[in-house]
Motif scaffolding. Structure first.
Motif, PDB file in Angstrom:
ATOM      1  N   SER A  17       0.840  -1.185   0.000  1.00 44.98           N
ATOM      2  CA  SER A  17       0.000   0.000   0.000  1.00 44.98           C
ATOM      3  C   SER A  17       0.879   1.240   0.000  1.00 44.98           C
ATOM      4  CB  SER A  17      -0.915   0.019   1.236  1.00 44.98           C
ATOM      5  OG  SER A  17      -1.849  -1.036   1.182  1.00 44.98           O
ATOM      6  N   ASN A  18       0.299   2.356  -0.429  1.00 47.94           N
ATOM      7  CA  ASN A  18       0.970   3.668  -0.396  1.00 47.94           C
ATOM      8  C   ASN A  18       2.251   3.716  -1.231  1.00 47.94           C
ATOM      9  OD1 ASN A  18      -0.980   4.683   1.540  1.00 47.94           O
ATOM     10  ND2 ASN A  18       0.094   3.462   3.072  1.00 47.94           N
ATOM     11  N   ASP A  20       4.090   5.528  -3.559  1.00 48.11           N
ATOM     12  CA  ASP A  20       3.911   6.915  -3.993  1.00 48.11           C
ATOM     13  C   ASP A  20       4.653   7.204  -5.295  1.00 48.11           C
ATOM     14  OD1 ASP A  20       6.619   7.473  -3.366  1.00 48.11           O
ATOM     15  OD2 ASP A  20       6.100   8.091  -1.332  1.00 48.11           O
ATOM     16  N   LYS A  77      -3.549  -0.473  -1.566  1.00 48.24           N
ATOM     17  CA  LYS A  77      -4.299   0.771  -1.415  1.00 48.24           C
ATOM     18  C   LYS A  77      -3.423   1.992  -1.716  1.00 48.24           C
ATOM     19  CE  LYS A  77      -7.149  -1.256   2.266  1.00 48.24           C
ATOM     20  NZ  LYS A  77      -7.558  -1.165   3.696  1.00 48.24           N
ATOM     21  N   ASN A  78      -4.073   3.033  -2.237  1.00 47.49           N
ATOM     22  CA  ASN A  78      -3.458   4.355  -2.373  1.00 47.49           C
ATOM     23  C   ASN A  78      -2.264   4.376  -3.317  1.00 47.49           C
ATOM     24  OD1 ASN A  78      -3.739   7.052  -1.667  1.00 47.49           O
ATOM     25  ND2 ASN A  78      -2.296   6.922   0.032  1.00 47.49           N
ATOM     26  N   CYS A  81       0.050   7.780  -4.648  1.00 50.10           N
ATOM     27  CA  CYS A  81      -0.128   8.906  -3.728  1.00 50.10           C
ATOM     28  C   CYS A  81       1.125   9.782  -3.753  1.00 50.10           C
ATOM     29  CB  CYS A  81      -0.407   8.398  -2.315  1.00 50.10           C
ATOM     30  SG  CYS A  81       0.893   7.319  -1.642  1.00 50.10           S
ATOM     31  N   GLY A 104      -6.986   1.162  -4.457  1.00 44.04           N
ATOM     32  CA  GLY A 104      -7.250   2.591  -4.378  1.00 44.04           C
ATOM     33  C   GLY A 104      -6.094   3.358  -4.997  1.00 44.04           C
ATOM     34  N   GLY A 106      -4.144   7.463  -5.556  1.00 41.52           N
ATOM     35  CA  GLY A 106      -4.083   8.893  -5.328  1.00 41.52           C
ATOM     36  C   GLY A 106      -4.933   9.562  -6.401  1.00 41.52           C
ATOM     37  N   SER A 107      -5.728  10.554  -6.021  1.00 36.56           N
ATOM     38  CA  SER A 107      -6.712  11.110  -6.960  1.00 36.56           C
ATOM     39  C   SER A 107      -6.059  11.783  -8.165  1.00 36.56           C
ATOM     40  CB  SER A 107      -7.624  12.102  -6.238  1.00 36.56           C
ATOM     41  OG  SER A 107      -6.872  13.152  -5.646  1.00 36.56           O
TER      42      SER A 107
END
Length: 205
Positions: A17-18, A20, A77-78, A81, A104, A106-107
């Motif tokens: 997750s995460n 980036d 997830k994410n 990001c 999921g 990062g938008s």
């Protein structure tokens, strides 16, 4: 931009997750003035043994022979990001990534994917973990099929998982349109408005 209707390919699991954008492409890899060559810096801190070097790390998933020609990423997830650097998406695209399936995003990263022809798919983490386990048994044979028109992901065992995407974003990918192309689809309405506006307010011309 290439049209995306459906795609079948090798999927590589990055089940953290995460993850980036600095992981996707470190800032030191963004010295170029164009998009060309950014794929070489994709996941540089994990893909190579030394910072700034190019000796492959044999333990990194994309360097393993069984994941040759990976075009789909599986993650947690994410994903994406952190900073808004579009270079992360450019690097993924140049490497050959067509779609990312994650729990999921990062938008900003998600929207950057759409605008550059990469399909970001959100599925439940438990589904992605199941896909990852199946893929790892034989990555070249157990490929994943994605149908954007009908909005489903199909595993090699035939199990399908539906996903959501906004209609406007789906149109961009299916028709291969960037933001400018989308605007130009309304050029007749734009020219009509411009003509009426100039006629009603000639002193503003």
């Amino acid at each position: 931009m290439d049209k995306f209707t459906q795609h079948q390919g090798v999927a590589a699991p990055l089940m953290q997750s995460n993850i980036d954008t600095d992981v996707i492409i470190p800032s030191r890899e963004m010295k170029r003035v164009s998009k060309i060559g950014l794929g070489e810096g994709l996941f540089a801190n994990r893909r190579y043994t030394l910072p700034g070097g190019r000796e492959p790390n044999p333990d990194f998933v994309l360097n393993k022979l069984e994941y040759e020609n990976t075009s789909i990423l599986l993650s947690g997830k994410n994903f994406g990001c952190g900073s808004s650097r579009e270079h992360a998406v450019w690097a993924l695209k140049e490497y050959g990534i067509k779609a990312i399936i994650a729990a999921g995003f990062g938008s900003i990263f998600y929207n950057n994917c759409i605008r550059n022809g990469i399909l970001p798919i959100v599925l439940d983490l438990i589904v992605i973990e199941s896909l990852s386990a199946e893929v790892q048994e034989n990555p070249q044979s157990n490929q994943i099929c994605i149908n954007l028109v009908k909005q489903y992901v199909e595993s090699s065992n035939g199990k399908c998982h539906s996903f959501d995407i906004k209609p406007a974003q789906k149109v961009m990918l299916v028709e291969g349109l960037d933001a400018i192309d989308v605007t130009l689809k309304m050029k007749d309405e734009i020219f009509q408005f411009q003509h009426s506006y100039n006629k009603d307010f000639p002193w503003l011309n």
